[in-house]
Design an enzyme around this catalytic site. Structure first.
Site, short mmCIF file in Angstrom:
data_model
loop_
_atom_site.label_atom_id
_atom_site.label_comp_id
_atom_site.label_asym_id
_atom_site.label_seq_id
_atom_site.Cartn_x
_atom_site.Cartn_y
_atom_site.Cartn_z
N GLY A 1 0.82 -1.21 0.00
CA GLY A 1 0.00 0.00 0.00
C GLY A 1 0.85 1.27 0.00
O GLY A 1 0.38 2.32 -0.44
N GLU B 1 2.50 -8.26 -1.37
CA GLU B 1 1.26 -8.85 -0.85
C GLU B 1 1.17 -10.35 -1.08
O GLU B 1 0.58 -11.09 -0.30
CB GLU B 1 0.03 -8.17 -1.48
CG GLU B 1 -0.19 -6.73 -1.04
CD GLU B 1 0.54 -5.70 -1.90
OE1 GLU B 1 1.47 -6.08 -2.66
OE2 GLU B 1 0.18 -4.52 -1.82
N1 CAA Z 1 1.78 -3.45 8.79
C1 CAA Z 1 1.87 -3.42 10.12
N2 CAA Z 1 3.05 -3.33 10.79
C2 CAA Z 1 4.16 -3.26 10.04
C3 CAA Z 1 4.15 -3.28 8.64
C4 CAA Z 1 2.88 -3.37 8.00
N3 CAA Z 1 2.74 -3.35 6.67
N4 CAA Z 1 5.42 -3.20 8.19
C5 CAA Z 1 6.21 -3.14 9.27
N5 CAA Z 1 5.44 -3.16 10.40
C6 CAA Z 1 5.91 -3.11 11.79
C7 CAA Z 1 6.50 -4.43 12.23
O1 CAA Z 1 5.49 -5.33 12.61
C8 CAA Z 1 7.38 -4.00 13.39
O2 CAA Z 1 6.55 -3.78 14.50
P1 CAA Z 1 6.98 -4.39 15.95
O3 CAA Z 1 8.26 -3.65 16.28
O4 CAA Z 1 5.83 -4.02 16.82
O5 CAA Z 1 7.19 -5.85 15.75
C9 CAA Z 1 7.89 -2.63 12.92
O6 CAA Z 1 6.99 -2.20 11.90
C10 CAA Z 1 9.28 -2.69 12.30
O7 CAA Z 1 9.27 -3.68 11.26
P2 CAA Z 1 10.29 -4.91 11.22
O8 CAA Z 1 10.75 -5.27 12.59
O9 CAA Z 1 9.65 -6.00 10.42
O10 CAA Z 1 11.50 -4.23 10.43
P3 CAA Z 1 12.58 -4.96 9.50
O11 CAA Z 1 13.60 -3.91 9.18
O12 CAA Z 1 13.02 -6.24 10.09
O13 CAA Z 1 11.77 -5.33 8.15
C11 CAA Z 1 10.24 -4.90 6.33
C12 CAA Z 1 11.25 -4.31 7.33
C13 CAA Z 1 10.98 -5.82 5.35
C14 CAA Z 1 9.63 -3.74 5.55
C15 CAA Z 1 9.16 -5.70 7.08
O14 CAA Z 1 8.64 -4.89 8.13
C16 CAA Z 1 8.00 -6.11 6.24
O15 CAA Z 1 8.10 -7.07 5.48
N6 CAA Z 1 6.84 -5.41 6.34
C17 CAA Z 1 5.64 -5.76 5.65
C18 CAA Z 1 5.68 -5.37 4.17
C19 CAA Z 1 4.40 -5.80 3.49
O16 CAA Z 1 4.09 -6.96 3.40
N7 CAA Z 1 3.61 -4.81 2.96
C20 CAA Z 1 2.37 -5.07 2.29
C21 CAA Z 1 1.24 -4.95 3.25
S1 CAA Z 1 -0.33 -5.51 2.61
C22 CAA Z 1 -0.88 -4.23 1.66
O17 CAA Z 1 -0.26 -3.19 1.55
C23 CAA Z 1 -2.19 -4.47 0.95
C24 CAA Z 1 -2.61 -3.47 -0.06
O18 CAA Z 1 -2.46 -3.70 -1.24
C25 CAA Z 1 -3.23 -2.23 0.30
#
Ligand code: CAA
Length: 256
Positions: free
Chosen positions: A107, A130
């Site tokens: 997103g 996603e």
């Molecule tokens: N939603 C909620 N929380 C999120 C998030 C997300 N999309 N991305 C990161 N966070 C949170 C993590 O849960 C973490 O929180 P806590 O400290 O409470 O555990 C905090 O942010 C820091 O993140 P990480 O510890 O994971 O940081 P990292 O450096 O190890 O990794 C990252 C970074 C690779 C970006 C990893 O956070 C990640 O993979 N995030 C999700 C990315 C993702 O899948 N995005 C798509 C979402 S779905 C969507 O967007 C649908 C749509 O089409 C609208």
């Protein structure tokens, strides 16, 4: 507002900053409602000619908030019209420059693509991950990314979930320029100020016509463009801009 910070307009430009660093600016419903309110207020503010939307150094936004969505059902999403605030952003008439550093995922990328121009720092990473969550892009990713980078690159990004670098994003035309991370905000603001200094009505109708290119056939788009072009001949700025050229003096635009 707590999740979105709106800077005071300066030289026609307001900087809007996503401010949820503990979640890498994950876009939850509250943040998106605040963002919608902020952008619409700036759209109606005469001091503002262009907007810069940014995050922080680590993330523009790491996606829609997964924790908020995880327990929802399809029925919940339908009744809540889950992406209603996202959809509204395309109605903003003033140009929005997205200044992207770090993660710009899911997103987050869909939000950046809803803006008009993306400027990236060399640290930016763009992706639609996603698929790794068992879903697919749901806020425009399959449509806007495909239009931006073409079918093959969009398929790769969406079907693998793997991100691309800022430089690759520039090669593909997803972003217009890549700058050093310290230069990101100054460069985005400079670009937005240049746009804000241009005659506002012409900027507004030009943005409108470019966006129309994604909605219509070529013939309809060309007809739409022609109407906006002719309409500008009803403006004071057209008279002033062309008179100033003929008289070899700088124009004074009023936006009327
Ligand atoms: N939603 C909620 N929380 C999120 C998030 C997300 N999309 N991305 C990161 N966070 C949170 C993590 O849960 C973490 O929180 P806590 O400290 O409470 O555990 C905090 O942010 C820091 O993140 P990480 O510890 O994971 O940081 P990292 O450096 O190890 O990794 C990252 C970074 C690779 C970006 C990893 O956070 C990640 O993979 N995030 C999700 C990315 C993702 O899948 N995005 C798509 C979402 S779905 C969507 O967007 C649908 C749509 O089409 C609208």
């Amino acid at each position: 507002m707590t999740l979105v910070e709106v800077g005071a307009p300066e030289a026609g430009v307001a900087v809007v900053r996503l401010r949820r660093p503990e979640a890498l600016n994950a876009l939850n419903a509250r943040l998106m409602a605040e963002l919608r309110e902020a952008l619409f207020a700036l759209d109606a503010d005469d001091r503002v000619g262009a907007i810069v939307l940014t995050g922080d150094e680590r993330a523009f936004a790491a996606g829609a908030d997964i924790k908020e969505m995880a327990g929802l059902s399809a029925v919940d999403m339908e009744y809540a019209d889950h992406f209603v605030d996202w959809d509204a952003l395309r109605e903003v008439r003033k140009p929005i420059v997205a200044a992207v550093s770090g993660y710009c995922l899911g997103g987050g990328l869909e939000l950046a693509m809803t803006c008009d121009i993306i400027v990236a720092s060399e640290t930016a990473r763009f992706g639609q991950p996603e698929i790794l969550l068992g879903v697919m892009p749901g806020a425009g990713g399959t449509q806007r990314l495909t239009r931006a980078v073409g079918k093959s690159a969009a398929m790769e990004m969406v079907l693998t979930g793997e991100p691309i670098s800022a430089e690759r994003a520039r090669e593909l035309g997803l972003v217009s320029r890549v700058v050093a991370k310290e230069a990101l905000l100054p460069e985005a603001v400079r670009l937005a100020r240049t746009i804000a200094s241009r005659p506002r009505l012409a900027v507004r109708l030009a943005k409108d016509a470019i966006n129309r290119a994604f909605e219509t056939t070529l013939s309809e788009g060309l007809a739409y463009e022609r109407r906006n072009f002719y309409f500008l001949f009803a403006s004071e700025d057209q008279k002033e801009g062309m008179a100033a050229f003929v008289e070899k003096r700088p124009p004074k635009f009023t936006g009327r």
